[in-house]
Write an enzyme that holds these catalytic residues in place. Sequence first.
Site, mmCIF file in Angstrom:
data_model
loop_
_atom_site.group_PDB
_atom_site.id
_atom_site.type_symbol
_atom_site.label_atom_id
_atom_site.label_comp_id
_atom_site.label_asym_id
_atom_site.label_seq_id
_atom_site.Cartn_x
_atom_site.Cartn_y
_atom_site.Cartn_z
ATOM 1 N N TYR A 1 0.969 -1.188 -0.067
ATOM 2 C CA TYR A 1 0.010 0.020 0.097
ATOM 3 C C TYR A 1 0.899 1.186 -0.068
ATOM 4 O O TYR A 1 0.784 2.276 -0.914
ATOM 5 C CB TYR A 1 -1.039 -0.082 1.097
ATOM 6 C CG TYR A 1 -1.809 1.260 1.234
ATOM 7 C CD1 TYR A 1 -2.977 1.000 0.612
ATOM 8 C CD2 TYR A 1 -1.511 2.071 2.416
ATOM 9 C CE1 TYR A 1 -3.619 2.528 0.858
ATOM 10 C CE2 TYR A 1 -2.320 3.210 2.621
ATOM 11 C CZ TYR A 1 -3.369 3.329 1.741
ATOM 12 O OH TYR A 1 -4.225 4.650 1.939
ATOM 13 N N LYS B 1 1.081 4.159 -3.077
ATOM 14 C CA LYS B 1 0.877 5.712 -2.654
ATOM 15 C C LYS B 1 2.113 6.361 -2.989
ATOM 16 O O LYS B 1 1.780 7.480 -3.398
ATOM 17 C CB LYS B 1 0.363 5.927 -1.483
ATOM 18 C CG LYS B 1 -0.768 5.263 -1.022
ATOM 19 C CD LYS B 1 -1.956 5.801 -1.914
ATOM 20 C CE LYS B 1 -3.519 5.206 -1.648
ATOM 21 N NZ LYS B 1 -4.591 5.962 -2.113
#
Length: 133
Positions: free
Chosen positions: A39, A43
């Site tokens: 994740y 990002k």
Amino acid sequence: GALNLIQATAPGMAAARFGRVVNIGTNLFQNPVVPYHDYTAAKAALLSLTRTAAGDLGPDGVTVNMVSGGLLRTTDASAATPEAVFDLIAGMTPLRSVTTPEEFADAVLFFASPWSRAVTGQNLVVDGGLVRD
């Protein structure tokens, strides 16, 4: 998803000589307090996409920015978070509070508004000042 959205909407925004793209990031790549490696990496890549797209689309009157938050009080994703965790995070921020979804949305609205017309390629961290860089 962000790349597909930009690719799909860029021709229309360029034709209109106006557009706003606001990507949603996280403060975890500046302050990796939990091991969400995939994740966090995704990002961080989204910030790179934001900045390169800003350069590509800027001449067409399109701004591309990112708003990054941390733990928000309270969302479906954070509903199971113990109150002690919220208190701990709040105690580490200069504002002594955990950002609400409404406060986070205000920053998104800024980037979508005319007031941000001279801002592009930026990442605004909205987390009560937890991350300060």
